[in-house]
Design a protein around this motif. Structure first.
Motif, mmCIF file in Angstrom:
data_model
loop_
_atom_site.group_PDB
_atom_site.id
_atom_site.type_symbol
_atom_site.label_atom_id
_atom_site.label_comp_id
_atom_site.label_asym_id
_atom_site.label_seq_id
_atom_site.Cartn_x
_atom_site.Cartn_y
_atom_site.Cartn_z
ATOM 1 N N LEU A 377 0.828 -1.205 0.000
ATOM 2 C CA LEU A 377 0.000 0.000 0.000
ATOM 3 C C LEU A 377 0.863 1.255 0.000
ATOM 4 C CD1 LEU A 377 -2.830 1.107 0.003
ATOM 5 C CD2 LEU A 377 -2.958 0.749 2.468
ATOM 6 N N ARG A 378 1.980 1.230 0.737
ATOM 7 C CA ARG A 378 2.892 2.386 0.730
ATOM 8 C C ARG A 378 3.464 2.615 -0.665
ATOM 9 N NH1 ARG A 378 4.603 0.605 5.956
ATOM 10 N NH2 ARG A 378 6.212 -0.686 4.946
ATOM 11 N N SER A 379 3.787 1.515 -1.366
ATOM 12 C CA SER A 379 4.322 1.639 -2.718
ATOM 13 C C SER A 379 3.262 2.132 -3.695
ATOM 14 C CB SER A 379 4.878 0.290 -3.185
ATOM 15 O OG SER A 379 5.935 -0.138 -2.355
ATOM 16 N N ILE A 380 2.035 1.669 -3.498
ATOM 17 C CA ILE A 380 0.940 2.094 -4.381
ATOM 18 C C ILE A 380 0.753 3.603 -4.318
ATOM 19 C CG2 ILE A 380 -1.585 2.023 -4.643
ATOM 20 C CD1 ILE A 380 -1.449 -0.961 -3.927
ATOM 21 N N LEU A 381 0.873 4.180 -3.142
ATOM 22 C CA LEU A 381 0.671 5.622 -2.986
ATOM 23 C C LEU A 381 1.709 6.432 -3.758
ATOM 24 C CD1 LEU A 381 -0.275 5.779 0.808
ATOM 25 C CD2 LEU A 381 -1.786 6.034 -1.169
ATOM 26 N N ARG A 382 2.853 5.822 -4.063
ATOM 27 C CA ARG A 382 3.874 6.506 -4.875
ATOM 28 C C ARG A 382 3.665 6.255 -6.371
ATOM 29 N NH1 ARG A 382 7.099 4.478 -0.514
ATOM 30 N NH2 ARG A 382 7.815 2.692 -1.769
#
Length: 564
Positions: A377-382
């Motif tokens: 999810l953290r990667s998706i936000l980028r």
């Protein structure tokens, strides 16, 4: 066995002779039934009385056990003639055509060769007997390996992740045939799960169909049970020597040119191990995402309006809650498919990816490699997303990131396990999410269940049981306008009386009043009162409405929802 209801017989010998004379390319019994013009159930009573047979309807057949030792399954299906054991231990030889003298003579000869025990001839409708044999077919298929010889399952098991089951009979090992045929029949029966349960005497095989467990067969012998579990563990790349701790794995099967994923969970028990295989056909909706709509799920109109309104919001958090297998992910996919116009970047992270959807970036969780929901999810936000679907909120870190994403201009769709829309608040609070931030991010909650639908092929009207109504707390006045229905059981529904499922739901849209009450942690009674004023309708009310509309039965909603 219940005695058949007395029916004045309109049959005569002249009608029988006429039916035999006219039966050139059709069965004489079908010609006779057509001449009388009676409903199937009544015709069976009339014909059984005329020919001196016992009448069996679907309800009575369901209480019998098929015996394929004398007349094998293939012969039983082709000749529509089967030996059964009644609940009172009597042997009944059931047929559908009392005028077929060849079949009766053939069956009597088979019985004389086997064991000349006493039996009673019985008559059943063709559709009823086919339904009964359809249920029994799964037992026969799963028992291709009757008489298993002890052997090591690991010696001839393939380590390949993809298991082809197109030609089950080609496998030399009876263990391999048993496992492959079980999976094949589960897919054919549209089961969602396969349960393999080891007990003191051997193995019990069950399928979960339409949310309900159905026993397929028992395999005698504890050694055979251990071999079957070893076979499952080998193809799922699990440790076959470890029987003391739970193990999780997965594998694929190739069916009709496509691959189907199976998630495997193995758990130790007192007698060995149990396994549950979750069937995930991720191609089920592939290429059809434009046609997947919320209407196809069976929601009521106000739930559809709620889901569409919240799905089109530019940011915020939409939560769908319910137990495992209640259709939460399917609901989110249906909502995403309706807003997937190509103008927004849609990203999903799931464990596993259950369906493939065109023009959507779908990321599978891989905890062994370190790709968890939180990290993904953290990667998706980028990745500059507009809309994000998180398969499930499982831990505090994922919950925190999802709430922050919803507060910073993203629309987040996700699921969480809770019993109703009010319990969801407590789940996030227990995970350490700040209540004020959660309330600011949350747009609405949907709590849903799946109820089985009355089979349209064998449904008939019924009157309400007063005792059942009292226990279920259904308003008697509502029943006066209701059209209650129940399925008798037929070939289309495998004798269960149910075919297919629909979703029922309760919804909670967050108003300013509700946000204030929830943020202040007001008493639940006060929160529910405010929700009722805003139009809240409970899950139980939605279930009762499905009964009153003739979609399902009171027993079914009592199984799925809690009596209020």
């Amino acid at each position: 066995m219940n005695s058949p209801t007395f029916v004045e017989s309109p049959l005569s010998e002249s009608l029988v002779r006429d039916a035999l004379a006219r039966a050139t390319d059709r069965r004489a019994v079908d010609v006779l039934a057509e001449s009388l013009g009676l409903p199937s159930e009544q015709f069976v009573l009339v014909a059984a009385r005329h020919f001196g047979l016992e009448a069996l309807h679907m309800a009575a057949l369901r209480g019998c056990v098929a015996n394929f030792e004398v007349i094998g399954f293939v012969d039983a299906w082709q000749r529509q003639c089967v030996m059964v054991t009644a609940p009172d231990h009597r042997r009944l030889l059931v047929l559908t055509d009392p005028l077929d003298t060849r079949t009766r003579a053939w069956a009597e000869q088979k019985l004389r060769r086997h064991r000349p025990h006493a039996f009673t001839w019985a008559l059943a409708a063709t559709d009823d007997l086919r339904a009964f044999l359809t249920v029994a077919e799964k037992s026969v298929r799963a028992m291709d390996a009757v008489g298993l010889a002890p052997q090591s399952a690991a010696t001839d098991a393939s380590l390949a992740l993809s298991v082809a089951i197109a030609d089950i009979s080609a496998a030399e090992s009876p263990i391999v045939r048993l496992v492959d045929s079980t999976i094949h029949d589960a897919l054919k029966s549209e089961a969602s799960d396969i349960h393999l349960e080891t007990h003191g005497g051997g193995l019990v095989i069950k399928y979960r169909i339409d949310g309900v467990l159905e026993m397929v067969k028992r395999v005698d012998g504890i050694e055979a049970a251990h071999q079957v579990l070893s076979r499952i563990k080998v193809i799922a790349e699990l440790d076959i020597a470890e029987r003391r701790v739970p193990q999780d794995g997965r594998f694929k099967v190739a069916v009709q040119g496509r691959e189907i994923d199976l998630r495997v969970s193995v758990m130790p028990n007192l007698f060995g191990e149990d396994a549950v295989l979750r069937i995930l056909d991720r191609y089920q909706l592939a290429g059809q995402s434009r046609q997947i709509t919320l209407e196809s799920l069976g929601f009521e109109s106000h739930v559809l309006d709620f889901l569409r309104e919240l799905s089109r919001m530019p940011y915020g958090l939409l939560l769908v809650t319910g137990p495992t297998g209640s259709g939460k992910t399917t609901t989110l996919y249906a909502a995403l498919s309706e807003i997937n116009t190509g103008l927004d970047k849609i990203v999903t992270i799931e464990d596993p990816v259950e369906y493939q959807v065109n023009d959507v970036l779908q990321i599978p969780v891989n905890e062994k490699k370190g790709l968890t929901f939180a990290r993904g999810l953290r990667s998706i936000l980028r990745h500059d997303p507009d809309k994000i679907m998180v398969g499930e909120i499982r831990d505090p870190e994922t919950a925190q990131i999802a709430v922050q994403a919803a507060l910073t201009g993203h629309q987040v769709f996700t699921t969480v396990h809770a019993n109703n829309v009010f319990d969801v608040i407590g789940r996030f609070t227990n995970m350490g999410v700040d209540t004020y931030s959660f309330m600011a991010a949350l747009n609405g909650i949907v709590a849903q269940r799946l109820v089985r639908l009355v089979c349209p092929h064998c449904a008939q009207s019924e009157s309400a049981d007063p005792a059942l109504i009292a226990r279920s707390r259904v308003n008697a006045r509502d029943l006066e306008r209701a059209r209650l229905r129940r399925g008798l059981g037929c070939a289309a529904c495998r004798g269960s009386g149910f075919k297919g499922r629909k979703a029922i739901a309760e919804t909670l849209q967050l108003s300013d009043v509700l946000r204030d009450l929830l943020a202040e942690r007001a008493p639940l009674s006060k929160i529910k009162a405010a929700a009722l004023e805003a139009g809240y309708r409970s899950l139980r009310e939605a279930a009762v409405a499905a009964v009153l509309g003739g979609d399902t039965t009171i027993e079914e909603i009592n199984r799925v929802t809690q009596v209020e």
